[in-house]
Scaffold this active site. Structure first.
Site, mmCIF file in Angstrom:
data_model
loop_
_atom_site.group_PDB
_atom_site.id
_atom_site.type_symbol
_atom_site.label_atom_id
_atom_site.label_comp_id
_atom_site.label_asym_id
_atom_site.label_seq_id
_atom_site.Cartn_x
_atom_site.Cartn_y
_atom_site.Cartn_z
ATOM 1 C CB CYS A 113 -0.945 0.016 1.200
ATOM 2 S SG CYS A 113 -2.026 -1.415 1.226
ATOM 3 C CG HIS A 249 -3.285 3.222 2.449
ATOM 4 N ND1 HIS A 249 -3.746 2.974 1.181
ATOM 5 C CD2 HIS A 249 -3.395 2.056 3.139
ATOM 6 C CE1 HIS A 249 -4.113 1.707 1.106
ATOM 7 N NE2 HIS A 249 -3.921 1.129 2.279
ATOM 8 C CG ASN A 279 -6.648 -1.089 1.266
ATOM 9 O OD1 ASN A 279 -5.945 -0.572 0.395
ATOM 10 N ND2 ASN A 279 -6.152 -1.641 2.348
HETATM 11 N N1 COA Z 1 -18.976 -9.360 8.222
HETATM 12 C C1 COA Z 1 -19.516 -9.686 9.403
HETATM 13 N N2 COA Z 1 -18.799 -10.063 10.462
HETATM 14 C C2 COA Z 1 -17.475 -10.112 10.324
HETATM 15 C C3 COA Z 1 -16.829 -9.776 9.121
HETATM 16 C C4 COA Z 1 -17.639 -9.397 8.040
HETATM 17 N N3 COA Z 1 -17.135 -9.062 6.857
HETATM 18 N N4 COA Z 1 -15.516 -9.909 9.283
HETATM 19 C C5 COA Z 1 -15.298 -10.304 10.562
HETATM 20 N N5 COA Z 1 -16.487 -10.429 11.189
HETATM 21 C C6 COA Z 1 -16.739 -10.828 12.561
HETATM 22 C C7 COA Z 1 -15.615 -11.622 13.148
HETATM 23 O O1 COA Z 1 -15.763 -12.989 12.801
HETATM 24 C C8 COA Z 1 -15.797 -11.378 14.620
HETATM 25 O O2 COA Z 1 -16.818 -12.218 15.096
HETATM 26 P P1 COA Z 1 -16.686 -12.905 16.558
HETATM 27 O O3 COA Z 1 -16.606 -11.778 17.510
HETATM 28 O O4 COA Z 1 -17.945 -13.700 16.623
HETATM 29 O O5 COA Z 1 -15.451 -13.714 16.483
HETATM 30 C C9 COA Z 1 -16.292 -9.946 14.681
HETATM 31 O O6 COA Z 1 -16.808 -9.658 13.378
HETATM 32 C C10 COA Z 1 -15.224 -8.928 15.078
HETATM 33 O O7 COA Z 1 -14.079 -9.168 14.285
HETATM 34 P P2 COA Z 1 -12.778 -8.307 14.474
HETATM 35 O O8 COA Z 1 -11.728 -8.835 13.555
HETATM 36 O O9 COA Z 1 -12.412 -8.166 15.929
HETATM 37 O O10 COA Z 1 -13.302 -6.902 13.965
HETATM 38 P P3 COA Z 1 -12.564 -5.519 13.962
HETATM 39 O O11 COA Z 1 -13.361 -4.539 14.682
HETATM 40 O O12 COA Z 1 -11.105 -5.638 14.306
HETATM 41 O O13 COA Z 1 -12.616 -5.133 12.425
HETATM 42 C C11 COA Z 1 -11.230 -5.087 10.469
HETATM 43 C C12 COA Z 1 -11.978 -5.961 11.473
HETATM 44 C C13 COA Z 1 -10.528 -5.994 9.474
HETATM 45 C C14 COA Z 1 -12.222 -4.197 9.767
HETATM 46 C C15 COA Z 1 -10.194 -4.223 11.232
HETATM 47 O O14 COA Z 1 -9.416 -5.029 12.089
HETATM 48 C C16 COA Z 1 -9.294 -3.487 10.320
HETATM 49 O O15 COA Z 1 -9.711 -2.601 9.613
HETATM 50 N N6 COA Z 1 -7.985 -3.766 10.332
HETATM 51 C C17 COA Z 1 -7.030 -3.125 9.479
HETATM 52 C C18 COA Z 1 -7.206 -3.654 8.112
HETATM 53 C C19 COA Z 1 -6.475 -2.876 7.082
HETATM 54 O O16 COA Z 1 -6.792 -1.770 6.840
HETATM 55 N N7 COA Z 1 -5.478 -3.506 6.468
HETATM 56 C C20 COA Z 1 -4.778 -2.979 5.399
HETATM 57 C C21 COA Z 1 -3.708 -2.083 5.901
HETATM 58 S S1 COA Z 1 -2.858 -1.464 4.561
#
Ligand code: COA
Length: 322
Positions: A113, A249, A279
Site C-alpha cells: 500500500c 492511505h 482499499n
Molecule cells: N462481516 C460480518 N462479520 C465479520 C466480518 C464481516 N465481513 N468480518 C469479521 N467479522 C466478525 C468476526 O468474525 C468477529 O466475530 P466474533 O466476535 O464472533 O469472532 C467480529 O466480526 C469482530 O471481528 P474483528 O476482527 O475483531 O473486527 P474488527 O473490529 O477488528 O474489524 C477489520 C476488522 C478488518 C475491519 C479491522 O481489524 C481493520 O480494519 N484492520 C485493518 C485492516 C487494514 O486496513 N489492512 C490494510 C492495511 S494497509
C-alpha cells in the site's frame, strides 16, 4: 533549487461496482457491519479483460493530459503495485509500450500500500539530481485477483483502481520532503502465503490470497500514521497547522479518523474516499488526490501531506506543495 512538482494527476476506476449489498449475497456479512467497522460502502472491480497495466495506462493518460506531456517526454516510469500483470516484464514496461514511450527506465515497486509514496520518493530523487525532467508515477492494483472471496474478514476490504501523477523538474516548490521505511518483522500479519519462489499455483489456491491479522494491523497502522506525519513535518521545521490537506492511505475510515484525531487534524482537511473505493493499496492516495483536485477542493499552491502504510510493513510519507 530544483523541485519535483506534480504537473498533472489522473485516475481510473473500473466500471463494475460491488456494493455491500452485493457482498451480502455472496457471504455471511452485512452492510451495517462493513460500514461500521470500515466505512466502506462499495468498491470497483476490474473487468475480466482489465489488468493492472491496462487500468494504470488509463490513469496515466489522464495525468499526462492534465500535465500537457506526451509519451516521448517521459524520462522515468514507476508503477507502485503488488498485483502486476505478470512476473516479468514489469507492469511499468507494459504501460511504457502502450503509451509509445521508448528508452526511459520503467520499473515496478512492490511496497504494497505504500507503493505510490515509494514511487514519489524515487522520482523526487531522480528529478532533483538531474536524472531527467519528467517522471510518471503510478499506483495501480487489481487486488480482486488475490482476494479470497470465501473469507469475509478480508474480502469486504479491498477494491481495484489506479492513480497517476506526472512530476516535472521545476524551480517552483513541489515535493518538499519524503520519508520511506519498512520493517520485515511483521511479514506474517499481512501477506499472501504462497508466491513465485515459495510455490505458485495458477489456479489460485487460498495460499495465493491475501491473509491478514486485522486487529494487529489496525493498531500498528494508527500509531505509524501519527509518527510518520510528525517526522515529515518536523523535518521541514513546520507545523501540522501549515498543512492544507492530509491524504492518508485509504484502508479503513476508523484508521483514518483515529490518525487524524491523533494529529489534531480536523476531518474537513482530510481527503477520504475509502467509502467509495475501499482499499486499493498503492492506488488509493493518487486516486483520492485526483478526485479532490478535479472537484476543486485541492488547489494549486495547497500544502499536502500524504501518508501510507502497508504489508511488510512498509510505510512512507510525502509533503508537497501542489
Ligand atoms: N462481516 C460480518 N462479520 C465479520 C466480518 C464481516 N465481513 N468480518 C469479521 N467479522 C466478525 C468476526 O468474525 C468477529 O466475530 P466474533 O466476535 O464472533 O469472532 C467480529 O466480526 C469482530 O471481528 P474483528 O476482527 O475483531 O473486527 P474488527 O473490529 O477488528 O474489524 C477489520 C476488522 C478488518 C475491519 C479491522 O481489524 C481493520 O480494519 N484492520 C485493518 C485492516 C487494514 O486496513 N489492512 C490494510 C492495511 S494497509
Amino acid at each position: 533549487m530544483t523541485y519535483a512538482r506534480i504537473a498533472g494527476i489522473g485516475s481510473y476506476l473500473p466500471e463494475k461496482v460491488l456494493s455491500n449489498a452485493d457482498l451480502e449475497e455472496m457471504m455471511d456479512t452485512s452492510d451495517e457491519w462493513i460500514r461500521e467497522r470500515t466505512g466502506i460502502k462499495r468498491r470497483h472491480i476490474a473487468a475480466d479483460d482489465e489488468t493492472t497495466a491496462s487500468i494504470a495506462l488509463n490513469a496515466a493518460q489522464r495525468a499526462m493530459e492534465m500535465a500537457g506531456v506526451t509519451a516521448d517526454e517521459l524520462d522515468l516510469i514507476v508503477v507502485g503495485t503488488c498485483t502486476p500483470d505478470k512476473v516479468i516484464p514489469a507492469a511499468a514496461c507494459i504501460v511504457q509500450r502502450r503509451l509509445g514511450s521508448v528508452g526511459c527506465p520503467a520499473v515496478d515497486i512492490n511496497a504494497a500500500c505504500s507503493g505510490f509514496i515509494y514511487g514519489l520518493d524515487y522520482a523526487n530523487r531522480y528529478l532533483r539530481t538531474g536524472g531527467g525532467k519528467t517522471a510518471l508515477v503510478i499506483g495501480a492494483e487489481t487486488l480482486s485477483r488475490i482476494t479470497n472471496w470465501d473469507d469475509r474478514t478480508t474480502a469486504v476490504l479491498f477494491g481495484d483502481g489506479a492513480g497517476a501523477a506526472v512530476l516535472q523538474a521545476s524551480d517552483k516548490p513541489g515535493i518538499l520532503a519524503t520519508h520511506i521505511h519498512s520493517n520485515g518483522e511483521y511479514e506474517d500479519l499481512l501477506q499472501t502465503r504462497n508466491g513465485v519462489s515459495l510455490g505458485f499455483d495458477a489456479s489460485c489456491t487460498p495460499g495465493a490470497y491475501i491473509e491478514m491479522n486485522g486487529n494487529a494491523v489496525f493498531k500498528r497502522a494508527v500509531a505509524t500514521f501519527d509518527s510518520m506525519a510528525r517526522e515529515t513535518v518536523a523535518d521541514l521545521d513546520g507545523h501540522l497547522e501549515d498543512i492544507d490537506w492530509f491524504i492518508p492511505h485509504q484502508a479503513n475510515m476508523r484508521i483514518i479518523t483515529a490518525a487524524a484525531k491523533k494529529l489534531g487534524m480536523p476531518m474537513e482537511r482530510v481527503i477520504a474516499t475509502v467509502d467509495e473505493h475501499a482499499n486499493t493499496s498503492a492506488a488509493s492516495i493518487p486516486l483520492a488526490m485526483d478526485l479532490a483536485v478535479r472537484e476543486g477542493r485541492i488547489k494549486r499552491g495547497d500544502k499536502i501531506l500524504m501518508a501510507a502504510f502497508g504489508a511488510g510493513f512498509t510505510w512512507g510519507s510525502a509533503m508537497l506543495e501542489f
